[in-house]
Design a protein around this motif. Structure first.
Motif, PDB file in Angstrom:
ATOM      1  N   HIS A 214       0.829  -1.206   0.000  1.00  0.00           N
ATOM      2  CA  HIS A 214       0.000   0.000   0.000  1.00  0.00           C
ATOM      3  C   HIS A 214       0.865   1.258   0.000  1.00  0.00           C
ATOM      4  CE1 HIS A 214      -3.287   2.683   0.741  1.00  0.00           C
ATOM      5  NE2 HIS A 214      -2.807   3.045   1.926  1.00  0.00           N
ATOM      6  N   LYS A 215       2.025   1.208   0.652  1.00  0.00           N
ATOM      7  CA  LYS A 215       2.906   2.372   0.716  1.00  0.00           C
ATOM      8  C   LYS A 215       3.789   2.504  -0.520  1.00  0.00           C
ATOM      9  CE  LYS A 215       3.168   2.297   5.784  1.00  0.00           C
ATOM     10  NZ  LYS A 215       4.056   2.122   6.959  1.00  0.00           N
ATOM     11  N   HIS A 216       4.233   1.380  -1.096  1.00  0.00           N
ATOM     12  CA  HIS A 216       5.219   1.421  -2.187  1.00  0.00           C
ATOM     13  C   HIS A 216       4.726   0.653  -3.409  1.00  0.00           C
ATOM     14  CE1 HIS A 216       7.831   2.841   1.045  1.00  0.00           C
ATOM     15  NE2 HIS A 216       7.572   1.729   1.722  1.00  0.00           N
ATOM     16  N   SER A 217       3.445   0.783  -3.738  1.00  0.00           N
ATOM     17  CA  SER A 217       2.888   0.007  -4.851  1.00  0.00           C
ATOM     18  C   SER A 217       3.524   0.389  -6.183  1.00  0.00           C
ATOM     19  CB  SER A 217       1.373   0.206  -4.918  1.00  0.00           C
ATOM     20  OG  SER A 217       1.056   1.582  -5.067  1.00  0.00           O
ATOM     21  N   THR A 218       3.756   1.677  -6.406  1.00  0.00           N
ATOM     22  CA  THR A 218       4.335   2.120  -7.685  1.00  0.00           C
ATOM     23  C   THR A 218       5.733   1.563  -7.874  1.00  0.00           C
ATOM     24  OG1 THR A 218       3.030   4.162  -7.552  1.00  0.00           O
ATOM     25  CG2 THR A 218       4.898   4.135  -9.064  1.00  0.00           C
ATOM     26  N   THR A 219       6.561   1.642  -6.840  1.00  0.00           N
ATOM     27  CA  THR A 219       7.935   1.144  -6.945  1.00  0.00           C
ATOM     28  C   THR A 219       7.953  -0.358  -7.166  1.00  0.00           C
ATOM     29  OG1 THR A 219       8.663   2.912  -5.465  1.00  0.00           O
ATOM     30  CG2 THR A 219      10.153   1.047  -5.766  1.00  0.00           C
ATOM     31  N   ILE A 220       7.114  -1.093  -6.461  1.00  0.00           N
ATOM     32  CA  ILE A 220       7.100  -2.553  -6.581  1.00  0.00           C
ATOM     33  C   ILE A 220       6.661  -2.982  -7.975  1.00  0.00           C
ATOM     34  CG2 ILE A 220       5.984  -4.643  -5.722  1.00  0.00           C
ATOM     35  CD1 ILE A 220       5.847  -3.289  -2.976  1.00  0.00           C
ATOM     36  N   ILE A 221       5.617  -2.353  -8.503  1.00  0.00           N
ATOM     37  CA  ILE A 221       5.102  -2.755  -9.822  1.00  0.00           C
ATOM     38  C   ILE A 221       6.069  -2.350 -10.925  1.00  0.00           C
ATOM     39  CG2 ILE A 221       3.251  -2.337 -11.482  1.00  0.00           C
ATOM     40  CD1 ILE A 221       1.307  -2.253  -9.183  1.00  0.00           C
ATOM     41  N   HIS A 222       6.645  -1.161 -10.858  1.00  0.00           N
ATOM     42  CA  HIS A 222       7.614  -0.753 -11.884  1.00  0.00           C
ATOM     43  C   HIS A 222       8.841  -1.659 -11.875  1.00  0.00           C
ATOM     44  CE1 HIS A 222       5.244   2.918 -12.364  1.00  0.00           C
ATOM     45  NE2 HIS A 222       5.991   3.211 -13.412  1.00  0.00           N
ATOM     46  N   ALA A 223       9.308  -2.032 -10.688  1.00  0.00           N
ATOM     47  CA  ALA A 223      10.453  -2.944 -10.619  1.00  0.00           C
ATOM     48  C   ALA A 223      10.101  -4.315 -11.168  1.00  0.00           C
ATOM     49  CB  ALA A 223      10.943  -3.052  -9.176  1.00  0.00           C
ATOM     50  N   ALA A 224       8.862  -4.768 -10.959  1.00  0.00           N
ATOM     51  CA  ALA A 224       8.451  -6.069 -11.477  1.00  0.00           C
ATOM     52  C   ALA A 224       8.318  -6.049 -12.996  1.00  0.00           C
ATOM     53  CB  ALA A 224       7.130  -6.490 -10.834  1.00  0.00           C
TER      54      ALA A 224
END
Length: 274
Positions: free
Chosen positions: A103-113
């Protein structure tokens, strides 16, 4: 122009949101830039199921030779294959994180994936598929919604709490002049004139009087309803008593007649007077 031994090939591509196979029929393959949208259902490490709607920007990197041009047709349904590959990467990345972290770092996690990381740990700018030279340039996270209603309610509550905490921290961090201005604005309603005070007192008295009258009317109505209910119960008891007496009379009448008929009778002797 088509040669005598050539013919058009119809492409069958995935379409819709979420993607379903064999939805789009086309005889031309667009090179882009364009975008495709898909919905991915993921599950975090603490078993929170989320529905994520993602939009991918893409184009074909066509090489200036016949081999490079024909390479873009190596994957028949590039839309479906790309969405499946991206969804698998996103699900794998989210499965290793908790709901709070995602919930806090959704953008970073999805872009890295989606784009991966280089040797220094930085996220790559794009991802290119070697099979057909398809290049993904950007991913847009359009929505993230919990699948479970209880998780959705908990998320809404946490967002509301975070907003309140942020607001309180901003108020507490104001400078001295801003605090004085805020205190002046807070105390401003006390600077009323005597006319304003009298007017507001009249309004309050009228409102209290109206509420009192409404409560009295409600009490009278309730007492009248109880009286009517008691009277109705009395009338009901009287009616039941009359019905019982009527039933008793109806039962006793044939019994009396039967008893009268069963009594012995003497034959009267008539004498003729001469």
């Amino acid at each position: 122009m088509l040669g005598p031994d050539e013919q058009f090939t119809c492409l069958s591509l995935s379409g819709g949101t979420p993607k379903e196979p064999n939805v789009i029929k086309s005889i031309c393959l667009r090179l882009g830039p364009d975008f495709m949208t898909d919905v991915v259902v993921v599950e975090t490490s603490d078993h929170a199921r989320l529905s994520i709607q993602l939009s991918y920007n893409w184009y074909f990197a066509v090489e200036n030779n016949s081999e490079g041009a024909s390479k873009i047709f190596q994957v028949p349904d590039f839309v479906g294959d790309t969405c499946k590959s991206m969804a698998s990467r996103v699900r794998g990345a989210v499965a290793g994180t908790t709901f709070d972290d995602f919930h806090k770092h959704s953008t970073t996690i999805i872009h890295a994936a989606v784009f991966g990381k280089d040797g220094t740990g930085n996220v790559n700018k794009n991802r290119q598929f070697a099979e057909n030279n398809l290049v993904i340039t950007n991913v847009d996270i359009q929505s993230v919604e919990p699948v479970d209603q209880r998780t959705r309610d908990a998320l809404s509550y946490s967002v509301q709490q975070a907003i309140e905490i942020t607001t309180k921290s901003q108020v507490s961090a104001l400078s001295g002049g801003a605090r004085a201005c805020l205190r002046a604005q807070t105390r401003r309603p006390t600077l009323w004139t005597s006319r304003d005070v009298a007017h507001r007192g009249t309004e309050a008295n009228a409102r209290h009087e109206a509420e009192r009258q409404a409560q009295e009317a409600q009490g009278k109505l309730e007492r009248q309803r109880l009286k009517d209910q008691v009277a109705a119960e009395k009338e009901k008891q009287s009616l039941l008593q009359l019905q019982a007496e009527s039933s008793a009379v109806q039962v006793q009448r044939p019994l009396r007649a039967l008893a009268f008929l069963s009594l012995p009778r003497s034959i009267p002797v008539l004498s003729r007077v001469r």
